[in-house]
Design a protein around this motif. Structure first.
Motif, short mmCIF file in Angstrom:
data_model
loop_
_atom_site.label_atom_id
_atom_site.label_comp_id
_atom_site.label_asym_id
_atom_site.label_seq_id
_atom_site.Cartn_x
_atom_site.Cartn_y
_atom_site.Cartn_z
N GLU A 133 0.91 -1.12 -0.05
CA GLU A 133 0.16 0.09 -0.10
C GLU A 133 0.86 1.13 -0.11
OE1 GLU A 133 -2.71 -0.15 3.48
OE2 GLU A 133 -4.40 -0.52 2.35
N LYS A 134 2.22 1.07 0.63
CA LYS A 134 2.90 2.25 0.79
C LYS A 134 3.72 2.49 -0.27
CE LYS A 134 2.69 2.08 5.81
NZ LYS A 134 3.46 1.97 7.25
N SER A 135 3.19 2.38 -1.54
CA SER A 135 4.01 2.73 -2.87
C SER A 135 4.39 4.00 -3.27
CB SER A 135 3.18 1.86 -3.73
OG SER A 135 1.84 2.69 -4.09
N ILE A 136 5.38 4.17 -3.64
CA ILE A 136 5.85 5.70 -4.16
C ILE A 136 6.33 5.51 -5.52
CG2 ILE A 136 7.17 7.59 -3.71
CD1 ILE A 136 7.28 6.68 -0.79
N ALA A 137 5.87 6.55 -6.55
CA ALA A 137 6.61 6.67 -7.84
C ALA A 137 7.16 8.04 -7.66
CB ALA A 137 5.34 6.71 -8.81
N ILE A 138 8.41 7.98 -8.35
CA ILE A 138 9.17 9.09 -8.46
C ILE A 138 9.64 9.20 -9.72
CG2 ILE A 138 11.10 10.64 -7.49
CD1 ILE A 138 11.14 9.28 -4.86
N SER A 139 9.43 10.40 -10.55
CA SER A 139 9.59 10.41 -11.99
C SER A 139 10.98 11.63 -11.98
CB SER A 139 8.59 10.82 -12.77
OG SER A 139 9.11 11.08 -14.07
N VAL A 140 12.10 11.19 -12.38
CA VAL A 140 13.26 12.05 -12.44
C VAL A 140 13.78 12.57 -13.75
CG1 VAL A 140 13.83 11.24 -10.02
CG2 VAL A 140 14.83 10.14 -12.00
N THR A 141 14.27 13.45 -13.83
CA THR A 141 14.95 14.01 -15.11
C THR A 141 16.46 14.57 -14.87
OG1 THR A 141 14.02 16.42 -15.28
CG2 THR A 141 12.66 14.65 -16.02
N GLY A 142 17.21 14.76 -15.92
CA GLY A 142 18.58 15.19 -15.48
C GLY A 142 19.67 14.21 -15.80
N GLY A 143 20.98 14.72 -15.64
CA GLY A 143 21.95 14.07 -15.88
C GLY A 143 22.60 13.48 -14.81
N ILE A 144 23.79 12.89 -14.76
CA ILE A 144 24.38 12.19 -13.73
C ILE A 144 24.57 12.70 -12.48
CG2 ILE A 144 26.51 11.11 -13.04
CD1 ILE A 144 27.03 10.27 -15.97
N GLY A 145 24.84 14.30 -12.44
CA GLY A 145 25.04 14.87 -11.23
C GLY A 145 23.61 15.22 -10.60
N ASP A 146 22.66 15.22 -11.29
CA ASP A 146 21.33 15.52 -11.17
C ASP A 146 20.79 14.08 -10.26
OD1 ASP A 146 20.59 18.34 -12.04
OD2 ASP A 146 20.69 17.08 -14.13
N MET A 147 21.08 13.10 -10.63
CA MET A 147 20.72 11.84 -10.18
C MET A 147 21.45 11.72 -8.71
SD MET A 147 18.67 10.74 -12.57
CE MET A 147 18.26 11.69 -13.78
N ILE A 148 22.74 12.04 -8.75
CA ILE A 148 23.37 11.83 -7.36
C ILE A 148 22.63 12.88 -6.40
CG2 ILE A 148 25.50 12.23 -6.19
CD1 ILE A 148 26.96 11.41 -8.92
N ILE A 149 22.61 14.00 -6.66
CA ILE A 149 21.84 14.87 -5.86
C ILE A 149 20.37 14.67 -5.50
CG2 ILE A 149 21.26 17.40 -5.43
CD1 ILE A 149 23.31 18.08 -7.50
N GLN A 150 19.67 13.95 -6.27
CA GLN A 150 18.23 13.87 -5.99
C GLN A 150 18.37 12.45 -5.02
OE1 GLN A 150 16.92 12.84 -10.11
NE2 GLN A 150 16.95 15.42 -10.63
N ILE A 209 5.71 11.78 -7.37
CA ILE A 209 6.61 13.12 -7.18
C ILE A 209 7.19 13.14 -8.33
CG2 ILE A 209 8.33 14.22 -6.29
CD1 ILE A 209 7.49 12.72 -3.35
N PHE A 210 7.04 14.45 -8.99
CA PHE A 210 7.97 14.53 -10.24
C PHE A 210 9.17 15.67 -9.96
CE2 PHE A 210 8.97 17.28 -14.03
CZ PHE A 210 9.18 16.43 -15.11
N ILE A 211 10.31 15.18 -10.33
CA ILE A 211 11.36 15.94 -10.18
C ILE A 211 12.21 16.50 -11.45
CG2 ILE A 211 13.82 16.25 -9.14
CD1 ILE A 211 12.86 14.28 -6.95
N GLU A 212 12.17 17.83 -11.60
CA GLU A 212 12.59 18.13 -13.06
C GLU A 212 14.21 18.59 -12.54
OE1 GLU A 212 13.65 19.34 -16.64
OE2 GLU A 212 11.98 18.38 -16.17
N GLY A 213 15.03 17.79 -12.88
CA GLY A 213 16.55 18.11 -12.58
C GLY A 213 16.40 18.75 -11.38
N GLY A 214 17.38 19.61 -11.23
CA GLY A 214 17.44 20.58 -10.03
C GLY A 214 16.92 21.65 -10.01
N ALA A 215 15.62 21.66 -10.84
CA ALA A 215 14.72 23.03 -11.16
C ALA A 215 13.65 23.01 -10.06
CB ALA A 215 14.15 23.06 -12.48
N TYR A 216 12.74 22.08 -10.23
CA TYR A 216 11.44 22.00 -9.16
C TYR A 216 11.06 20.72 -9.02
CZ TYR A 216 8.86 21.42 -13.54
OH TYR A 216 7.92 20.78 -14.81
N ILE A 217 10.29 20.59 -7.85
CA ILE A 217 9.43 19.50 -7.57
C ILE A 217 7.99 19.46 -7.62
CG2 ILE A 217 9.00 17.83 -5.62
CD1 ILE A 217 11.80 18.92 -4.58
N ARG A 218 7.15 18.64 -8.26
CA ARG A 218 5.77 18.67 -8.27
C ARG A 218 5.35 17.28 -7.48
NH1 ARG A 218 4.78 18.50 -13.76
NH2 ARG A 218 4.24 16.20 -13.67
#
Length: 469
Positions: A133-150, A209-218
């Motif tokens: 039940e406690k399922s989470i979807a996270i959609s991420v964009t960006g490059g290698i650095g963004d992935m590490i920070i995210q 949750i949607f994460i656009e690189g290091g720009a914004y979260i929705r």
């Protein structure tokens, strides 16, 4: 019968719609050819920054800044890989194209399709929402650095709700994400977000949750009732939602204004992901060191040797020019030559993208190595020299000191205190000022910020680490 390598995204376009195709390359031309044959929709034009070279096309070709003047239902991006996707999305954002009208699928397999099942909207065999039940979807964009920070954001979520299971959606950095989360028990699957998988399925998760690189979260969905027994988690997610509402950031928000706000508030690329004080974010991210990577590294017979690593390039713009934060290849060539003069016996190893040009004089090249191998190379390096980018984040998290050349990207946000950060005093920090954030804001072919960082300036910092001159 014609065979098409690039299949038009029919499943996302309503019949008889008015369509603009962004990109006049092979993929864009195949899209156009298919529509001319089928009549499925109406291509009212194509978009390309080099529009003046395509006067003989079957449909008009317009400059990107003409989009506002055109009538259309969809803009279909004809792009084989995600390398330039963010750049194009920023252009479309600047032209006030609604997200709902932007369509892209990137390159997909048209030869090995299972015709007995497997629609583009289907996920993995056991998506997280079928397992808990406690399922989470996270959609991420960006490059290698963004992935590490995210990953610091993802970890903060997991720390608050140990019982959660996460599916991560992404367009084009599958290999990096699979490596980055290989040993994380909270990650159920890394799902290629080809087409609209996240968009079609995120309502099935308790939190999306949607994460656009290091720009914004929705935050696209939050069923707080599922987590009612963990009020700390509910409070944190509601804090993220409130933070996102206050920022009011989306694809139309100029990146420069977001960067300026963070600098003013004293936030860096990690602390911003705390969403105010909603999450406890650490700037230390675990980078996996695998046994396979260790065996490969030992086989190279460089573990006991003194070496430094260098990385040239950080990709190219859609017109083939280098991104504005790149340092000239000639300068890297001269830098390597100077390193050998001042530090005899030091080995110089080039790392980075397999397609990057080779720096003259390097002892060996490990360009294009899998991340598990690259991790050992970087961890055992005396020093890593690079422009601001993904390998700096990776090396720093592995404990290797870096000499980092900063130009358009703000050092206040992306610089690590433990590194030696070189910033041009003449011009810097314009990243995101204009819609084409990858090219010089002042229009210089060779941006002053990077051109004015000299080999001698870099060598002085190299000498500080290696000793002597």
């Amino acid at each position: 019968m014609d065979s098409y390598q690039y299949l038009f995204p029919y499943e996302k376009i309503k019949p008889h719609s008015k369509v603009l195709i962004y990109g006049t390359g092979v993929m864009g031309q195949e899209y156009l050819r298919q529509i001319l044959i089928t009549g499925y929709c109406e291509v009212v034009g194509m978009i390309d920054k080099n529009y003046f070279n395509y006067s003989n096309m079957r449909v008009p070709v317009y400059a990107p800044d003409s989009i506002k003047e055109l009538q259309y239902d969809y803009v279909v991006i004809a792009l084989q890989k995600a390398d330039w996707l963010n750049e194009i999305l920023l252009v479309l954002k600047a032209e006030d194209v609604p997200e709902s009208k932007i369509v892209y699928t990137l390159l997909r397999d048209t030869e090995n399709i299972n015709i007995f099942g497997g629609a583009d909207s289907e996920l993995v065999e056991n998506p997280a929402y079928e397992l808990t039940e406690k399922s989470i979807a996270i959609s991420v964009t960006g490059g290698i650095g963004d992935m590490i920070i995210q990953k610091s954001f993802v970890k903060a979520i997991c720390d608050l709700e140990d019982g959660c299971l996460i599916d991560i959606f992404n367009v084009d950095t599958q290999e990096m994400l699979e490596y980055l989360y290989e040993d994380d028990e909270h990650i159920n699957a890394i799902i290629p977000n080809i087409g609209i998988r996240y968009e079609l399925n995120h309502e099935k998760y308790a939190l999306a949750i949607f994460i656009e690189g290091g720009a914004y979260i929705r935050v696209d969905r939050f069923n707080d009732g599922i987590f009612s027994e963990n009020q700390s988690f509910v409070k944190a997610v509601n804090g993220v939602i409130e933070f996102c509402d206050n920022e009011s950031a989306n694809m139309k928000t100029p990146l420069y204004s977001l960067m300026g706000r963070r600098i003013y508030l004293g936030q860096n690329c990690y602390s911003w992901f705390g969403c105010g004080d909603a999450l406890n974010i650490s700037d230390k991210v675990d980078i996996l060191l695998t046994e396979g990577g260790k065996r490969w590294f030992l086989y190279q017979d460089i573990m006991e040797k003194q070496y430094i690593t260098v990385n040239y390039g950080n990709g190219k713009c859609s017109d083939g020019s280098l991104v504005s934060k790149a340092w000239a290849l000639e300068k890297f060539n001269n830098l390597v030559e100077e390193i050998y003069k001042r530090h005899p016996g030091m080995i110089v190893i080039q790392v980075g993208d397999a397609a990057a040009e080779t720096i003259k004089g390097v002892n060996c090249s490990f360009k294009g190595e899998p991340f598990e191998n690259l991790a050992y190379i970087l961890k055992n390096s005396r020093l890593h020299i690079d422009i601001d980018g993904g390998l700096v984040h990776m090396a720093t998290q592995l404990g290797t000191k870096c000499v980092v050349l900063f130009g358009p990207t703000p050092v206040e946000i992306y610089g690590y205190k433990q590194n030696i950060n070189i910033v041009s005093k003449d011009c810097n920090g314009c990243f995101g000022l204009y819609k084409n954030m990858y090219q010089c804001a002042k229009g210089y072919e060779k941006p002053l910020c990077m051109e004015n960082i000299t080999v001698e300036m870099v060598m002085d910092k190299v000498d500080e680490v290696l000793g002597g001159k």
